[in-house]
Design a protein around this motif. Structure first.
Motif, PDB file in Angstrom:
ATOM      1  N   MET A   1     -28.498  16.047  21.132  1.00  0.00           N
ATOM      2  CA  MET A   1     -28.966  14.962  20.351  1.00  0.00           C
ATOM      3  C   MET A   1     -29.188  13.712  21.214  1.00  0.00           C
ATOM      4  SD  MET A   1     -28.589  14.331  16.863  1.00  0.00           S
ATOM      5  CE  MET A   1     -28.001  13.443  15.721  1.00  0.00           C
ATOM      6  N   LEU A   2     -28.270  13.498  22.123  1.00  0.00           N
ATOM      7  CA  LEU A   2     -28.422  12.381  23.017  1.00  0.00           C
ATOM      8  C   LEU A   2     -29.665  12.561  23.880  1.00  0.00           C
ATOM      9  CD1 LEU A   2     -27.286   9.774  24.191  1.00  0.00           C
ATOM     10  CD2 LEU A   2     -26.004  11.178  25.797  1.00  0.00           C
ATOM     11  N   ARG A   3     -29.847  13.824  24.259  1.00  0.00           N
ATOM     12  CA  ARG A   3     -31.017  14.110  25.078  1.00  0.00           C
ATOM     13  C   ARG A   3     -32.300  13.845  24.288  1.00  0.00           C
ATOM     14  NH1 ARG A   3     -32.148  19.666  28.302  1.00  0.00           N
ATOM     15  NH2 ARG A   3     -33.735  18.754  29.579  1.00  0.00           N
ATOM     16  N   SER A   4     -32.356  14.201  23.065  1.00  0.00           N
ATOM     17  CA  SER A   4     -33.552  13.994  22.251  1.00  0.00           C
ATOM     18  C   SER A   4     -33.810  12.498  22.046  1.00  0.00           C
ATOM     19  CB  SER A   4     -33.388  14.764  20.943  1.00  0.00           C
ATOM     20  OG  SER A   4     -33.542  14.010  19.823  1.00  0.00           O
ATOM     21  N   ARG A   5     -32.768  11.693  21.921  1.00  0.00           N
ATOM     22  CA  ARG A   5     -32.948  10.246  21.796  1.00  0.00           C
ATOM     23  C   ARG A   5     -33.486   9.650  23.094  1.00  0.00           C
ATOM     24  NH1 ARG A   5     -27.775   7.979  18.514  1.00  0.00           N
ATOM     25  NH2 ARG A   5     -28.515   8.638  16.471  1.00  0.00           N
TER      26      ARG A   5
END
Length: 133
Positions: A1-5
């Motif tokens: 999720m952090l990567r997608s942000r």
């Protein structure tokens, strides 16, 4: 999720930078025309058009006529005769009188007057006489 942000933020930043670059390029291609701010204009006065022989006179009005031409006022005048015979009389101040064509009778009146005319003209009260030819 952090990567997608992070990816979304990087994509948004890239689009933002691209948009800023495009707008800067468009603005850089526009040219602003030169202004006329330093240009000045002023009205033309009688002193701008008087002949060189009248340079010492500070004239304030122009009188143009044909036949009997008079400066009935007390203003210093540039008096212009016509192409035909004229009877021209200056006023009580210094006048610059141009007889024009024809056989003219030129009376400068009072003051220090400069009179322009032809060799066949008659001059009275003209302190300076300048012949056209």
């Amino acid at each position: 999720m952090l990567r997608s942000r992070v990816i979304k933020f990087a994509l948004a930043a890239t689009v933002g930078l691209l948009l800023v670059s495009v707008l800067t390029a468009i603005a850089a291609s526009n040219t602003v025309p030169a202004t006329l701010l330093s240009d000045t204009s002023r009205p033309i006065t009688v002193n701008d058009i008087k002949p060189p022989g009248c340079a010492s006179l500070n004239l304030s009005i122009i009188i143009v006529g044909s036949g009997n031409i008079r400066n009935n006022g007390s203003a210093q005048a540039l008096i212009l005769g016509s192409a035909s015979d004229d009877n021209i009389r200056g006023g009580s101040k210094d006048d610059c009188i141009l007889g024009g064509g024809g056989h003219n009778t030129i009376d400068g009146g009072s003051g220090t007057n400069v009179c322009y005319g032809n060799s066949g003209d008659s001059f009275t009260n003209c302190q300076t006489i300048i012949y056209y030819h």
